[in-house]
Design a protein around this motif. Structure first.
Motif, short mmCIF file in Angstrom:
data_model
loop_
_atom_site.label_atom_id
_atom_site.label_comp_id
_atom_site.label_asym_id
_atom_site.label_seq_id
_atom_site.Cartn_x
_atom_site.Cartn_y
_atom_site.Cartn_z
N GLY A 1 2.15 3.11 -18.60
CA GLY A 1 0.98 3.70 -19.25
C GLY A 1 -0.33 3.06 -18.87
N LEU A 2 -0.35 2.23 -17.84
CA LEU A 2 -1.58 1.58 -17.41
C LEU A 2 -2.42 2.49 -16.52
CD1 LEU A 2 -0.07 -1.93 -16.61
CD2 LEU A 2 -1.29 -1.23 -18.68
N GLY B 1 0.79 -1.22 0.00
CA GLY B 1 0.00 0.00 0.00
C GLY B 1 0.82 1.27 0.00
N ALA B 2 2.14 1.15 -0.16
CA ALA B 2 3.00 2.34 -0.09
C ALA B 2 2.97 3.17 -1.37
CB ALA B 2 4.44 1.92 0.21
N GLY B 3 2.55 2.56 -2.50
CA GLY B 3 2.54 3.27 -3.76
C GLY B 3 3.44 2.66 -4.81
N LYS B 4 3.99 1.48 -4.53
CA LYS B 4 4.92 0.85 -5.48
C LYS B 4 4.22 0.46 -6.78
CE LYS B 4 6.14 -2.59 -2.83
NZ LYS B 4 5.17 -2.36 -1.74
N THR B 5 3.13 -0.29 -6.67
CA THR B 5 2.44 -0.77 -7.87
C THR B 5 1.85 0.39 -8.67
OG1 THR B 5 1.96 -2.90 -6.83
CG2 THR B 5 0.61 -2.27 -8.72
N SER C 1 4.49 5.37 -23.95
CA SER C 1 3.61 5.52 -25.10
C SER C 1 4.35 6.05 -26.33
CB SER C 1 2.44 6.45 -24.76
OG SER C 1 2.91 7.74 -24.40
N GLN C 2 5.54 6.61 -26.14
CA GLN C 2 6.30 7.18 -27.24
C GLN C 2 7.32 6.20 -27.82
OE1 GLN C 2 7.89 10.52 -25.04
NE2 GLN C 2 6.32 11.92 -25.83
N LEU C 3 7.45 5.04 -27.21
CA LEU C 3 8.43 4.06 -27.70
C LEU C 3 7.90 3.41 -28.97
CD1 LEU C 3 9.33 2.37 -24.28
CD2 LEU C 3 10.65 4.11 -25.50
N ARG D 1 8.71 0.60 -30.42
CA ARG D 1 8.48 -0.83 -30.21
C ARG D 1 8.71 -1.11 -28.72
NH1 ARG D 1 12.18 -5.73 -31.84
NH2 ARG D 1 10.83 -7.44 -31.22
N PRO D 2 7.72 -0.87 -27.89
CA PRO D 2 7.89 -0.92 -26.44
C PRO D 2 8.46 -2.24 -25.93
CG PRO D 2 5.76 0.01 -27.00
CD PRO D 2 6.34 -0.50 -28.27
N ALA D 3 8.01 -3.38 -26.49
CA ALA D 3 8.44 -4.68 -25.97
C ALA D 3 9.93 -4.90 -26.13
CB ALA D 3 7.67 -5.80 -26.67
N ALA D 4 10.57 -4.19 -27.06
CA ALA D 4 12.01 -4.32 -27.26
C ALA D 4 12.80 -3.43 -26.30
CB ALA D 4 12.38 -3.99 -28.70
N VAL D 5 12.10 -2.52 -25.63
CA VAL D 5 12.77 -1.61 -24.69
C VAL D 5 12.56 -2.05 -23.25
CG1 VAL D 5 12.92 0.77 -23.87
CG2 VAL D 5 12.54 0.31 -26.30
N VAL D 6 11.31 -2.33 -22.89
CA VAL D 6 11.01 -2.69 -21.51
C VAL D 6 10.06 -3.88 -21.47
CG1 VAL D 6 9.20 -0.91 -21.44
CG2 VAL D 6 10.06 -1.85 -19.30
N GLY D 7 10.41 -4.86 -20.66
CA GLY D 7 9.54 -6.00 -20.40
C GLY D 7 9.03 -5.90 -18.98
N ALA D 8 7.75 -6.14 -18.78
CA ALA D 8 7.15 -5.95 -17.46
C ALA D 8 6.42 -7.19 -16.99
CB ALA D 8 6.19 -4.77 -17.49
N HIS D 9 6.53 -7.42 -15.68
CA HIS D 9 5.76 -8.48 -15.03
C HIS D 9 5.17 -7.87 -13.76
CE1 HIS D 9 4.38 -12.07 -13.22
NE2 HIS D 9 5.43 -12.32 -12.48
N LEU D 10 3.89 -7.53 -13.83
CA LEU D 10 3.22 -6.94 -12.68
C LEU D 10 2.29 -7.97 -12.06
CD1 LEU D 10 2.53 -3.31 -13.98
CD2 LEU D 10 4.56 -4.25 -12.89
N GLU D 11 1.00 -7.79 -12.18
CA GLU D 11 0.05 -8.74 -11.60
C GLU D 11 -0.17 -9.88 -12.59
OE1 GLU D 11 -3.35 -6.39 -10.84
OE2 GLU D 11 -2.30 -5.02 -9.48
N PRO D 12 0.15 -11.12 -12.22
CA PRO D 12 -0.01 -12.24 -13.15
C PRO D 12 -1.47 -12.38 -13.60
CG PRO D 12 1.27 -12.89 -11.23
CD PRO D 12 0.69 -11.55 -10.93
#
Length: 296
Positions: free
Chosen positions: A53-54, A41-45, A70-72, A74-85
Motif C-alpha cells: 500500500g505504499l 530497475g526491472a520493477g521489483k521494488t 489496507s483491508q487487513l 492487523r497488518p503486522a500480524a499477517v505480513v512483515g516487510a523489510h524494504l528500504e532500510p
C-alpha cells in the motif's frame, strides 16, 4: 503457522509516460520461499511497495489470502516487510523497535525477542548510526518480525551481508517457510538466493519473463563445454568460431550450446593441445541472465 497466499493479479503502474510495471501476475504460496528476481530497475521494488500500500497501482491488485493490505485488520500480524532500510542514526536498535511496537500492537518485550532472533541482542543498546550495513539488514528483519507475521516480504535481504550472514539469512528464511510461513523476497542475483528459494519469478523491463519452481529452470539450461589449453592464442582462435564463447581466463574457455564431442573434434582438427574438456549444463545464473538480456 498458516501463511497467506500472496497473489499479484494484473499489476500495472505508470509514472506519467513511463510504464514501470506491466500487467504483472504471479503467486507466492504458504510454506515456500518465492524469489522475485530481476536486474536493477526491472520493477521489483515497485511491485513490493504496491503490495504494502505504499504505492497506488494504476491497475490490478495484490492480495494476502484474498485481502488487500489496507483491508487487513492487523497488518503486522499477517505480513512483515523489510524494504528500504530507514533508521534514525541517533536511536539505539532497541529504541527503534520500541517506537514501532505500538503500531504493531505488541509490548516492548517483543523488541528484545526479535533482536535476539536476528542476532542483535548484544548490539541492542548501540546507536544505529554505528551499525554496519549487515547489522542494519538484521535490524530491518527484526522490524518485519515485530508483529509475529505469517508472511515476510523482503527486498534484497542479503545485501551487505558477509558470507556467514548470508548463510544465517538463508537458514532463517528456510526455517520460517518450513513452519508454514510465506516468504516473498527480491534479488537481482539468482546465485545469491539459489539455495534459498523454492520458486522463481523473473521480471525484466516491468514484465514477467518466467515463473516456475526453481527445479524447472534446469530444463531451460542448454549444454555447455569447458575447454582448457595452455595455448592461449590457439584457444582464442578455436573458440572464435562460436559467437557466444567466453574466455574465463587465459587458459579456459566456456562454449555454450555445445557438447564435449563437438568441441573435442574441433580441437583435434585444429591440432590444439588440450588439458581439459568437460561438458556441463548451463548454470542457472546464466539462464537467468539470458532471460533478462533477451528482454533488454
Amino acid at each position: 503457522m498458516d501463511g497467506p497466499r500472496i497473489e499479484v493479479a494484473g499489476l500495472t503502474k505508470r509514472y506519467g509516460d513511463v510504464l514501470a510495471v506491466d500487467a504483472v501476475s504471479f503467486t507466492a504460496e504458504p510454506g515456500r520461499v518465492t524469489g522475485f528476481l530481476g536486474p536493477n530497475g526491472a520493477g521489483k521494488t515497485t511491485t513490493l511497495r504496491s503490495a504494502l500500500g505504499l504505492i497506488a497501482p494504476t491497475a490490478g491488485a495484490i492480495t494476502f489470502s484474498g485481502r488487500r493490505f489496507s483491508q487487513l485488520p492487523r497488518p503486522a500480524a499477517v505480513v512483515g516487510a523489510h524494504l528500504e532500510p530507514a533508521f534514525h542514526p541517533g536511536r539505539t536498535g532497541r529504541d527503534h523497535l520500541r517506537t514501532l511496537a505500538p503500531l504493531a500492537g505488541v509490548p516492548d518485550s517483543r523488541c528484545d525477542e526479535v533482536l535476539a532472533m536476528v542476532g542483535l541482542a548484544d548490539a541492542a543498546g548501540r546507536r544505529v548510526g554505528g551499525y554496519s550495513l549487515g547489522m542494519r539488514q538484521r535490524l530491518g528483519l527484526a522490524t518485519a518480525l515485530l508483529g509475529d507475521p505469517a508472511a515476510l516480504v523482503l527486498d534484497e535481504p542479503a545485501n551487505g551481508l558477509d558470507p556467514a550472514g548470508i548463510t544465517w539469512m538463508r537458514a532463517f528464511v528456510r526455517s520460517f517457510a518450513a513452519r508454514g510461513g510465506t516468504v516473498l523476497l527480491s534479488s537481482h542475483l539468482l546465485a545469491e538466493v539459489e539455495q534459498t528459494v523454492d520458486d522463481v519469478v523473473v521480471i525484466a523491463r516491468g514484465r514477467i519473463r518466467h515463473a516456475s519452481p526453481l527445479a524447472d529452470l534446469h530444463a531451460l539450461a542448454s549444454p555447455e563445454t569447458v575447454l582448457r589449453s595452455p595455448d592461449e592464442a590457439g584457444l582464442r582462435r578455436l573458440v572464435s568460431r562460436w559467437p557466444d564463447a567466453l574466455m574465463e581466463d587465459s587458459v579456459t574457455a566456456v562454449i555454450p550450446g555445445t557438447t564435449a564431442a563437438e568441441v573435442g573434434a574441433a580441437a583435434h582438427a585444429a591440432q590444439l593441445e588440450v588439458h581439459g574438456l568437460t561438458e556441463r549444463g548451463e548454470s542457472l545464473e546464466r539462464v537467468f541472465l539470458r532471460m533478462t538480456e533477451e528482454a533488454a
